[in-house]
Design a protein around this motif. Structure first.
Motif, PDB file in Angstrom:
ATOM      1  N   HIS A   1       1.909  -4.437   4.359  1.00  0.00           N
ATOM      2  CA  HIS A   1       1.035  -4.757   5.485  1.00  0.00           C
ATOM      3  C   HIS A   1       0.829  -6.264   5.510  1.00  0.00           C
ATOM      4  O   HIS A   1       0.536  -6.870   4.477  1.00  0.00           O
ATOM      5  CB  HIS A   1      -0.320  -4.062   5.338  1.00  0.00           C
ATOM      6  CG  HIS A   1      -0.253  -2.565   5.401  1.00  0.00           C
ATOM      7  ND1 HIS A   1      -0.990  -1.827   6.293  1.00  0.00           N
ATOM      8  CD2 HIS A   1       0.478  -1.667   4.697  1.00  0.00           C
ATOM      9  CE1 HIS A   1      -0.728  -0.537   6.124  1.00  0.00           C
ATOM     10  NE2 HIS A   1       0.163  -0.424   5.150  1.00  0.00           N
TER      11      HIS A   1
ATOM     12  N   ARG B   1       0.851  -1.187   0.000  1.00  0.00           N
ATOM     13  CA  ARG B   1       0.000   0.000   0.000  1.00  0.00           C
ATOM     14  C   ARG B   1       0.887   1.237   0.000  1.00  0.00           C
ATOM     15  O   ARG B   1       2.063   1.184   0.356  1.00  0.00           O
ATOM     16  CB  ARG B   1      -0.911   0.023   1.240  1.00  0.00           C
ATOM     17  CG  ARG B   1      -1.817  -1.195   1.358  1.00  0.00           C
ATOM     18  CD  ARG B   1      -2.641  -1.144   2.620  1.00  0.00           C
ATOM     19  NE  ARG B   1      -3.376  -2.386   2.846  1.00  0.00           N
ATOM     20  CZ  ARG B   1      -4.089  -2.646   3.927  1.00  0.00           C
ATOM     21  NH1 ARG B   1      -4.169  -1.737   4.904  1.00  0.00           N
ATOM     22  NH2 ARG B   1      -4.717  -3.805   4.057  1.00  0.00           N
TER      23      ARG B   1
ATOM     24  N   ASP C   1      -0.442  -7.995  13.602  1.00  0.00           N
ATOM     25  CA  ASP C   1      -0.328  -7.166  12.406  1.00  0.00           C
ATOM     26  C   ASP C   1       1.054  -6.544  12.359  1.00  0.00           C
ATOM     27  O   ASP C   1       1.589  -6.080  13.386  1.00  0.00           O
ATOM     28  CB  ASP C   1      -1.386  -6.058  12.423  1.00  0.00           C
ATOM     29  CG  ASP C   1      -2.783  -6.592  12.161  1.00  0.00           C
ATOM     30  OD1 ASP C   1      -3.004  -7.138  11.066  1.00  0.00           O
ATOM     31  OD2 ASP C   1      -3.640  -6.468  13.058  1.00  0.00           O
TER      32      ASP C   1
ATOM     33  N   GLU D   1       4.694   0.596   1.145  1.00  0.00           N
ATOM     34  CA  GLU D   1       4.951  -0.144   2.377  1.00  0.00           C
ATOM     35  C   GLU D   1       4.195  -1.459   2.319  1.00  0.00           C
ATOM     36  O   GLU D   1       3.314  -1.652   1.480  1.00  0.00           O
ATOM     37  CB  GLU D   1       4.548   0.679   3.604  1.00  0.00           C
ATOM     38  CG  GLU D   1       3.122   1.180   3.596  1.00  0.00           C
ATOM     39  CD  GLU D   1       2.813   2.118   4.764  1.00  0.00           C
ATOM     40  OE1 GLU D   1       3.637   2.994   5.071  1.00  0.00           O
ATOM     41  OE2 GLU D   1       1.743   1.963   5.369  1.00  0.00           O
TER      42      GLU D   1
ATOM     43  N   ARG E   1       3.495  -3.763   9.871  1.00  0.00           N
ATOM     44  CA  ARG E   1       3.541  -2.803   8.765  1.00  0.00           C
ATOM     45  C   ARG E   1       4.990  -2.388   8.566  1.00  0.00           C
ATOM     46  O   ARG E   1       5.616  -1.841   9.467  1.00  0.00           O
ATOM     47  CB  ARG E   1       2.643  -1.599   9.069  1.00  0.00           C
ATOM     48  CG  ARG E   1       2.647  -0.547   7.968  1.00  0.00           C
ATOM     49  CD  ARG E   1       1.442   0.367   8.069  1.00  0.00           C
ATOM     50  NE  ARG E   1       1.422   1.161   9.281  1.00  0.00           N
ATOM     51  CZ  ARG E   1       1.878   2.414   9.372  1.00  0.00           C
ATOM     52  NH1 ARG E   1       2.414   3.007   8.306  1.00  0.00           N
ATOM     53  NH2 ARG E   1       1.793   3.082  10.506  1.00  0.00           N
TER      54      ARG E   1
ATOM     55  N   ALA F   1       0.132  -0.679  13.326  1.00  0.00           N
ATOM     56  CA  ALA F   1       0.263  -1.564  12.167  1.00  0.00           C
ATOM     57  C   ALA F   1      -1.087  -1.814  11.527  1.00  0.00           C
ATOM     58  O   ALA F   1      -1.230  -1.791  10.302  1.00  0.00           O
ATOM     59  CB  ALA F   1       0.904  -2.879  12.578  1.00  0.00           C
ATOM     60  N   ALA F   2      -2.094  -2.060  12.340  1.00  0.00           N
ATOM     61  CA  ALA F   2      -3.430  -2.346  11.819  1.00  0.00           C
ATOM     62  C   ALA F   2      -4.103  -1.094  11.265  1.00  0.00           C
ATOM     63  O   ALA F   2      -4.864  -1.170  10.294  1.00  0.00           O
ATOM     64  CB  ALA F   2      -4.291  -2.957  12.928  1.00  0.00           C
TER      65      ALA F   2
ATOM     66  N   PRO G   1      -2.865   2.742  10.221  1.00  0.00           N
ATOM     67  CA  PRO G   1      -1.813   3.754  10.128  1.00  0.00           C
ATOM     68  C   PRO G   1      -2.187   5.108  10.717  1.00  0.00           C
ATOM     69  O   PRO G   1      -1.299   5.869  11.124  1.00  0.00           O
ATOM     70  CB  PRO G   1      -1.564   3.865   8.617  1.00  0.00           C
ATOM     71  CG  PRO G   1      -1.954   2.525   8.080  1.00  0.00           C
ATOM     72  CD  PRO G   1      -3.125   2.096   8.919  1.00  0.00           C
TER      73      PRO G   1
ATOM     74  N   ARG H   1      -0.297  -9.857   8.209  1.00  0.00           N
ATOM     75  CA  ARG H   1      -0.777 -10.423   9.479  1.00  0.00           C
ATOM     76  C   ARG H   1      -0.105 -11.774   9.650  1.00  0.00           C
ATOM     77  O   ARG H   1      -0.201 -12.639   8.788  1.00  0.00           O
ATOM     78  CB  ARG H   1      -2.297 -10.562   9.460  1.00  0.00           C
ATOM     79  CG  ARG H   1      -2.883 -11.152  10.721  1.00  0.00           C
ATOM     80  CD  ARG H   1      -4.381 -10.953  10.780  1.00  0.00           C
ATOM     81  NE  ARG H   1      -4.712  -9.546  10.986  1.00  0.00           N
ATOM     82  CZ  ARG H   1      -5.961  -9.095  11.111  1.00  0.00           C
ATOM     83  NH1 ARG H   1      -6.983  -9.931  11.009  1.00  0.00           N
ATOM     84  NH2 ARG H   1      -6.182  -7.815  11.320  1.00  0.00           N
TER      85      ARG H   1
END
Length: 224
Positions: free
Chosen positions: A132, A123, A143, A130, A145, A165-166, A168, A134
């Motif tokens: 993402h 994303r 999660d 970056e 990131r 992380a989940a 931003p 899980r």
């Protein structure tokens, strides 16, 4: 070992560009540094209180704990910033003079996660692309990131965990720390992707006892 520091200086700026900007003032042209960090040591703003860990200098931000895991000689293996239910693990690596390495590293992280049974989505974030993901850990599903910032002959990698992380938008003051980081790459030649050396400040290393060396820190399974 846990450090808590109060921030000095300005907060993070909203600009998403790190390129240098020309600033015109009082009839003269002045070349300003990047609108925000991570900064190379040659461009870092003055007058900011920072924790000097050698290759990384971490700005003091209210309510953010700096947790480091170091060996008895004071060499740091892990740096993690913690705020509330969010954590940010930091790493800094050597890069070539001619080009950045985050695109290449990001793809390798994606492949490593896939090999471990975790799918990663790319994303766009404030610093560009970056990842993402899980992942399953001994403590349950977590999660992650991954953020990367290429600088002059270095790359900073950040791994967010927890709420940041989940979501931003929940990054909070951890973003101020990332925006205010200073990297001191040094002039010596280093292999590309080699971690740049991190050490406790001398006065801190002298005060640290054996019980302090294994302070809790967020896990970071992926290497650059």
């Amino acid at each position: 070992m846990i450090f808590s520091r109060k921030r000095a200086g300005d907060g993070r700026q909203a600009s998403g560009e790190r390129a240098a900007e020309a600033v015109v003032g009082h009839g003269t042209d002045e070349l300003a540094g990047p609108a925000r960090g991570p900064y190379d040591v040659s461009e870092a703003p003055a007058g900011v209180q920072r924790l000097d860990l050698g290759s990384l200098q971490i700005p003091a931000v209210p309510d953010v704990e700096v947790r480091v895991q170091a060996d008895p000689q004071g060499v740091i293996q892990q740096v993690v910033l913690v705020h509330g239910q969010s954590a940010l693990q930091l790493g800094v690596f050597a890069a070539p003079r001619s080009e950045g390495i985050w695109d290449e590293v990001r793809e390798e992280i994606r492949q490593s996660l896939f090999n471990d049974g975790a799918a990663a989505q790319e994303r766009q974030g404030e610093y560009g692309p970056e990842l993402h993901a899980r992942v399953r850990t001994p403590d349950g599903v977590t999660d992650l990131r991954f953020v990367g910032i290429d600088g002059p002959r270095w790359m900073v990698r950040g791994v967010y965990q927890g709420e940041a992380a989940a979501d931003p938008t929940a990054v909070g003051p951890l973003a101020q720390v990332l925006d205010g980081l200073v990297v001191d790459r040094g002039q010596e030649a280093k292999p590309v992707r080699e971690p740049l050396p991190l050490r406790l400040p001398r006065e801190v290393a002298e005060q640290a006892g054996p019980a302090d060396e294994d302070a809790p820190a967020a896990p970071g399974p992926i290497q650059a």
